[in-house]
Design a protein around this motif. Structure first.
Motif, PDB file in Angstrom:
ATOM      1  N   PHE A  61       0.960  -1.132   0.008  1.00  0.00           N
ATOM      2  CA  PHE A  61       0.044   0.138  -0.068  1.00  0.00           C
ATOM      3  C   PHE A  61       0.781   1.301   0.016  1.00  0.00           C
ATOM      4  CE2 PHE A  61      -2.386   3.308   2.106  1.00  0.00           C
ATOM      5  CZ  PHE A  61      -3.416   3.208   1.357  1.00  0.00           C
ATOM      6  N   ALA A  62       1.979   1.250   0.649  1.00  0.00           N
ATOM      7  CA  ALA A  62       2.838   2.468   0.668  1.00  0.00           C
ATOM      8  C   ALA A  62       3.371   2.555  -0.698  1.00  0.00           C
ATOM      9  CB  ALA A  62       4.088   2.230   1.585  1.00  0.00           C
ATOM     10  N   PHE A  63       3.616   1.723  -1.446  1.00  0.00           N
ATOM     11  CA  PHE A  63       4.180   1.947  -2.704  1.00  0.00           C
ATOM     12  C   PHE A  63       3.226   1.872  -3.587  1.00  0.00           C
ATOM     13  CE2 PHE A  63       7.902  -0.062  -0.392  1.00  0.00           C
ATOM     14  CZ  PHE A  63       9.057   1.195  -0.618  1.00  0.00           C
ATOM     15  N   TYR A  64       2.197   2.028  -3.445  1.00  0.00           N
ATOM     16  CA  TYR A  64       1.133   2.075  -4.369  1.00  0.00           C
ATOM     17  C   TYR A  64       1.061   3.374  -5.235  1.00  0.00           C
ATOM     18  CZ  TYR A  64      -3.488   3.198  -6.181  1.00  0.00           C
ATOM     19  OH  TYR A  64      -4.558   3.851  -6.904  1.00  0.00           O
ATOM     20  N   ALA A  79       1.285   6.471   4.403  1.00  0.00           N
ATOM     21  CA  ALA A  79       1.720   5.044   4.812  1.00  0.00           C
ATOM     22  C   ALA A  79       3.174   4.843   4.438  1.00  0.00           C
ATOM     23  CB  ALA A  79       0.821   4.017   3.907  1.00  0.00           C
ATOM     24  N   TYR A  80       3.824   5.726   3.177  1.00  0.00           N
ATOM     25  CA  TYR A  80       5.040   5.639   2.918  1.00  0.00           C
ATOM     26  C   TYR A  80       5.935   6.338   3.908  1.00  0.00           C
ATOM     27  CZ  TYR A  80       8.876   5.803  -0.549  1.00  0.00           C
ATOM     28  OH  TYR A  80      10.221   5.584  -1.143  1.00  0.00           O
ATOM     29  N   PHE A  81       5.303   7.463   4.455  1.00  0.00           N
ATOM     30  CA  PHE A  81       5.819   8.129   5.373  1.00  0.00           C
ATOM     31  C   PHE A  81       5.993   7.295   6.736  1.00  0.00           C
ATOM     32  CE2 PHE A  81       5.520  11.159   9.118  1.00  0.00           C
ATOM     33  CZ  PHE A  81       6.593  11.942   8.993  1.00  0.00           C
ATOM     34  N   SER A  82       5.220   6.702   7.012  1.00  0.00           N
ATOM     35  CA  SER A  82       5.357   5.865   8.327  1.00  0.00           C
ATOM     36  C   SER A  82       6.095   4.652   8.129  1.00  0.00           C
ATOM     37  CB  SER A  82       3.754   5.454   8.737  1.00  0.00           C
ATOM     38  OG  SER A  82       2.947   6.395   8.903  1.00  0.00           O
ATOM     39  N   ALA A 108       5.721  14.987  -1.815  1.00  0.00           N
ATOM     40  CA  ALA A 108       6.256  14.324  -0.424  1.00  0.00           C
ATOM     41  C   ALA A 108       6.702  13.033  -0.613  1.00  0.00           C
ATOM     42  CB  ALA A 108       4.992  14.191   0.548  1.00  0.00           C
ATOM     43  N   ARG A 109       6.253  12.408  -1.594  1.00  0.00           N
ATOM     44  CA  ARG A 109       6.848  11.040  -1.912  1.00  0.00           C
ATOM     45  C   ARG A 109       8.176  11.100  -2.407  1.00  0.00           C
ATOM     46  NH1 ARG A 109       4.735   6.055  -2.626  1.00  0.00           N
ATOM     47  NH2 ARG A 109       2.543   6.585  -2.199  1.00  0.00           N
ATOM     48  N   THR A 110       8.483  12.289  -3.320  1.00  0.00           N
ATOM     49  CA  THR A 110       9.737  12.342  -4.101  1.00  0.00           C
ATOM     50  C   THR A 110      10.861  12.794  -2.909  1.00  0.00           C
ATOM     51  OG1 THR A 110       8.695  13.527  -6.110  1.00  0.00           O
ATOM     52  CG2 THR A 110      11.088  13.808  -5.629  1.00  0.00           C
ATOM     53  N   LEU A 111      10.138  13.479  -2.188  1.00  0.00           N
ATOM     54  CA  LEU A 111      11.257  13.808  -0.950  1.00  0.00           C
ATOM     55  C   LEU A 111      11.397  12.653   0.125  1.00  0.00           C
ATOM     56  CD1 LEU A 111      12.700  16.100   0.576  1.00  0.00           C
ATOM     57  CD2 LEU A 111      10.528  16.643   1.958  1.00  0.00           C
ATOM     58  N   LEU A 112      10.472  11.721   0.115  1.00  0.00           N
ATOM     59  CA  LEU A 112      10.775  10.447   0.979  1.00  0.00           C
ATOM     60  C   LEU A 112      11.812   9.604   0.142  1.00  0.00           C
ATOM     61  CD1 LEU A 112       7.268   9.782   2.494  1.00  0.00           C
ATOM     62  CD2 LEU A 112       9.225  10.697   3.627  1.00  0.00           C
ATOM     63  N   ASP A 113      11.832   9.443  -1.180  1.00  0.00           N
ATOM     64  CA  ASP A 113      12.577   8.806  -2.055  1.00  0.00           C
ATOM     65  C   ASP A 113      14.020   8.792  -1.941  1.00  0.00           C
ATOM     66  OD1 ASP A 113      10.308   6.988  -2.789  1.00  0.00           O
ATOM     67  OD2 ASP A 113      10.208   8.523  -4.793  1.00  0.00           O
ATOM     68  N   GLY A 114      14.198  10.398  -1.527  1.00  0.00           N
ATOM     69  CA  GLY A 114      15.648  10.942  -1.421  1.00  0.00           C
ATOM     70  C   GLY A 114      16.055  10.419   0.141  1.00  0.00           C
ATOM     71  N   ILE A 115      15.056  10.720   0.875  1.00  0.00           N
ATOM     72  CA  ILE A 115      15.563  10.320   2.444  1.00  0.00           C
ATOM     73  C   ILE A 115      15.759   8.621   2.375  1.00  0.00           C
ATOM     74  CG2 ILE A 115      14.629  10.118   4.688  1.00  0.00           C
ATOM     75  CD1 ILE A 115      12.897  12.501   4.218  1.00  0.00           C
TER      76      ILE A 115
END
Length: 926
Positions: free
Chosen positions: A809-812, A841-844, A889-896
């Protein structure tokens, strides 16, 4: 201030170092044990396996750690060198004493101590004369033995040499004990204290700060509005600079919800010399808001002037009069309860002396009054008959000057002060007369010379003990005896009364003091001192300050705004004869409610007067208006600002208004093809940004020492830097510790993140239930529901399936993920909600991978090599970005995740333990 228990512990430690053998290793061992008992070290013991008190103490006493602890001491005064030298001298004195004892044939203790004890006993019983005679006789015997020589003199000399060596050893032992205390206090404070904590942290292993150790001081998290927990951040410092740059004006404070705008306004109002804080909820109309602000302004000024705020009650005049009379009666009754008996006793004790003084001095006083009155009457008659022209002219000029001074307040004030000065001068003269009488009374000095010196010593010791008990009674210390807590007041209060009573008993039983009290002149002296005290009190009396016209104006304005006045008059007349003829006339008068323009004018005029008065005294006036950002929309907020715009711009007044980000964005666009009310209403704007990671750590550390840097980073990431959510997550971390029954960050963070994820996804599922789904689009809703059920199911059997479900679900929403559907049947709003839930969910999942794995410190250092993407602050940035767009936000989380070497695709294995019991009560059938 030290508590009584801590002071007793310090005394016990000093006594331990003094009386134990002054050995350097023993001193270090005791200091290390005491350091492990201190709160900072004791709270870490036993938190992980192998970190016990005995294990830590054993490691500290090894040579490398011992030298390291000693090396931490900044021994500027040379305490260690003095202690080592004292130990060497003590050893030499012990050797010399042993040699003297071996050489002596007699035991020196009965030979030397028994005569010395006898002399001391005789000195205490019979005074110094008899012991001096016996000492002289003993000196003669010793001289005779020395001249004669022989075995007796040789043995006696050896005993005296052994006694001298023993007393020399005692002197060195006392010095060594004092040096041991000095060195031990320095060693424990600067050496073993910090070294104990360092050794414990070393034995704890990896991530010692990941342990959550409660210290019982979490009140700062439970009281977010407490003023003494507020710390200076960048927003507060920027606001101070803006207030210093302008002399009055309107500053808007904008920022996201929960960023601390209200706390910022409250801090500014508290720091101001005169500040008013007002809220503007959505249900207020501008008229009602301005009435409330005017009332608050008047009440604040009246309180600031030290006057009570008038209460406009609905009681009848008789009931109000009764209340006032009851209050006056209570005060008078309490005063009379003490004044009447005291006056009666003073009069009874000094009546005889006063009557005797009056009888002895009555003829002289009467003669003096008659002479003075005769001279005055003779002068008046001469002026009336014209025999004294100069006196007549002077009297006439004085009369004219008196008439001219009727309108001068200074003249009245001087005339009013004349009797007060005269009363004070008379009281001072009475005190001086009593002091002179005491100094010239030979009987007093004679009785004082007869007092025994031992009595004076005993009384002095009792007086010092009484003062010491009284000082200890006023301390706030507590003494722990088992499970009981006894306050110092409860212990030393009876001791103070006991010692003070014993002092008075011994003083009154002494014959000389009884003779001093029986002096016939004492009652008259006491009466003179009482009269002098009354006269001095009258001379020092000052009338209370009169109410300023501005205070009266504020009180009148409060009466105008908070009450409605009405009055009616009736007039009737009639003539009763055969026919009744009459007239009747009735008139009524009531106040009209204050209109909005009149209210604005009155408010500006009153605030101008207040600001002018404060400006003369160099004080600032701050009016803070909060909650404008809660008026619904930016249109409503701008409309509210346009309505209250008329009250802004008062000279020397700072207006601070909290507004939404939309209003702040409208202000910063001034000068562009855009114009609204902010152009003419606001002078400057302050953007309150979310807290940085360092600011969040400072805020949490000021409110609780329990939350170390890793926990502050977790709370900061979950809150996105918002102050309100930061404190809320700080409390939830403590709650998760109790829930998980663990002190480790990996367990506490896992429970907290999954609980927040479960609550958030449940809210998204509620929103999705309001949308229509088809057979082809129900797959994502099914997987969504499966994830929510896995998070909420009180069964550990779902642990193995949770990780794959969460990752799917997070990578949906990932663009390169193979399972990401592009179903055209999903409407845009439904797709947007799913994307937002998936991004959260991706952030969590990212938070779980970072905080719920061991080795956080090591992985943080590794991630720092990637620059900003590896900083924990980026997690808070991602949380803020979730409120704007799930895609950014997803792009930022990918870098993290790249910086933390985390996968960007779902993994096929792995599980996340949930907050459940180790045994499954639902499916365990054994």
């Amino acid at each position: 201030m030290r508590t009584l228990e801590s002071q007793l512990e310090i005394w016990y430690a000093r006594a331990e170092h003094f009386f134990f053998v002054p050995d350097p290793e023993g001193v270090f061992f005791r200091c290390a044990g005491a350091s492990l008992a201190e709160r900072e070290a004791a709270r870490l013991l036993g938190r992980r396996e192998g970190v016990s008190r005995s294990a830590v103490l054993a490691r500290m006493c090894t040579e490398p750690y011992r030298e390291r602890a000693i090396g931490l001491c900044d021994d500027v005064l040379g305490s260690r060198a003095r202690f080592d030298r004292a130990c060497g001298e003590l050893a030499e004195a012990a050797v010399a004493y042993g040699q003297a004892v071996d050489e002596a044939e007699w035991d020196w203790r009965p030979v030397c101590l028994l005569p010395a004890g006898g002399l001391l006993f005789l000195l205490l019983i019979w005074g110094p004369l008899i012991p001096l005679l016996l000492l002289a006789a003993a000196a003669g015997v010793v001289t005779w033995l020395h001249v004669r020589g022989g075995t007796v003199w040789s043995n006696l000399r050896q005993c005296l040499r052994a006694a001298t060596a023993k007393f020399r050893w005692l002197a060195y032992r006392f010095g060594a004990g004092m040096c041991a205390i000095e060195w031990a206090e320095l060693l424990q404070r600067e050496g073993t204290g910090p070294a104990a904590v360092a050794v414990i942290r070393e034995m704890l292993g990896e991530d010692p700060d990941s342990l959550l150790v409660r210290d019982g001081h979490e009140d700062g998290l439970r009281t977010p509005r407490a003023a003494h927990y507020v710390v200076e951040n960048a927003a507060l410092l920027q606001l101070k600079r803006k207030l210093q740059q302008i002399e009055g004006g309107t500053i808007a404070v904008c920022g996201p919800r929960g960023s601390g705008k209200t706390t910022l306004l409250e801090s500014a109002v508290r720091a101001a010399d005169f500040g008013v804080m007002a809220q503007a909820p959505a249900s207020y109309t501008p008229h009602d808001f301005l009435v409330s602000l005017s009332v608050r302004l008047c009440q604040t000024y009246v309180r600031d002037s030290g006057k009570p705020v008038p209460e406009f009650t609905r009681l009848s005049p008789f009931e109000r009069l009764g209340r006032r009379l009851r209050a006056v009666g209570k005060r008078v009754g309490r005063w009379a309860l003490f004044a009447v008996p005291a006056a009666a006793l003073v009069v009874l004790g000094s009546a005889a002396s006063v009557r005797a003084l009056y009888s002895n001095n009555l003829p002289a006083g009467a003669h003096l009054v008659s002479v003075f009155s005769e001279r005055v009457s003779r002068g008046v008659v001469q002026m009336w008959q014209g025999h004294s022209v100069t006196s007549s002219m002077l009297v006439a000029v004085v009369g004219l000057l008196w008439w001219r001074g009727r309108r001068r307040a200074g003249v009245v004030r001087v005339l009013f002060q004349i009797p007060l000065v005269f009363a004070g001068l008379l009281g001072f003269l009475l005190v001086a007369a009593v002091a002179r009488d005491l100094a010239t009374d030979k009987e007093i000095f004679f009785q004082l010379e007869q007092v025994d010196i031992r009595t004076l010593i005993v009384l002095f010791v009792l007086l010092v003990a009484c003062e010491g008990c009284r000082t200890a009674k006023e301390s706030e210390g507590e003494l722990s005896i088992g499970s009981y807590e006894i306050s110092a007041r409860g212990v030393f209060r009876p001791l103070t009364y006991l010692v003070g009573g014993l002092f008075l008993v011994l003083l009154l039983r002494n014959d000389q003091f009884q003779a001093l009290l029986a002096n016939p002149a004492n009652p008259l002296r006491l009466a003179a001192l009482v009269v002098a005290a009354l006269l001095l009190r009258i001379g020092l009396w000052k009338p209370g300050p009169a109410e300023s016209p501005l205070v009266v104006r504020c009180q009148d304005y409060l009466y105008r705004l908070q009450t409605v006045q009405s009055s009616s008059n009736a007039l009737s007349s009639s003539a009763a004869q055969v026919l009744t003829l009459g007239t009747a006339h009735t008139s009524s008068l009531s106040t009209v409610p204050v209109s909005f323009p009149e209210l604005v004018d009155d408010f500006r005029r009153l605030l101008s007067l207040i600001s002018t008065e404060k400006a003369r005294a160099g004080k600032a006036v701050v009016i803070a208006i909060d909650e404008v950002d809660r008026l619904g929309s930016d249109t409503q907020a701008l409309a509210f600002l346009s309505e209250i715009k008329a009250i802004l711009g008062v000279p020397d007044v700072y207006y601070l208004i909290s507004v939404a980000e939309d209003v702040g964005a409208a202000f910063v666009r001034r000068g562009l093809p855009h114009r609204d009310v902010t152009d003419s209403s606001l002078d400057d704007i302050l953007h309150v940004q979310p807290s940085t990671l360092e600011e969040s750590r400072t805020i949490l550390s000021s409110r609780s020492k329990t939350l170390t840097a890793p926990y502050a980073g977790l709370a900061h990431a979950l809150s996105g830097g918002g102050l309100r959510d930061l404190l809320r997550y700080g409390l939830q971390i403590l709650e998760m510790q109790e829930k998980s029954q663990s002190d480790e960050l990996t367990e506490i963070s896992r429970h907290l993140i999954l609980e927040e994820l479960a609550e958030t996804l449940a809210g998204f599922r509620t929103l999705l239930s309001k949308h229509q789904f088809t057979r082809s689009t129900s797959g994502i809703l099914s997987s969504f529901g499966a994830l929510v059920r896995d998070l909420q199911l009180p069964c550990p059997c779902s642990d193995l399936s949770l990780r794959p479900t969460l990752e799917r679900f997070a990578f949906y929403g990932a663009a390169d993920h193979s399972d990401t559907p592009a179903d055209p049947d999903l409407v845009d709003t439904t797709r947007q909600l799913i994307e937002e839930a998936s991004a959260y969910a991706y952030f969590s999942l990212t938070l779980l991978d970072i905080f719920s794995s061991s080795g956080l410190d090591r992985r943080t250092r590794s991630a720092a090599a990637f620059g900003r993407e590896g900083d924990l602050q980026r997690l808070a940035d991602a949380r803020q970005e979730l409120g704007i767009s799930p895609y950014s936000a997803r792009t930022l989380l990918d870098g993290i995740r790249v910086a933390w070497t985390l996968p960007l695709q779902p993994r096929t294995t792995g599980n996340i333990p949930l907050q459940r019991a180790s045994d499954c009560s639902l499916h365990n059938t054994s």
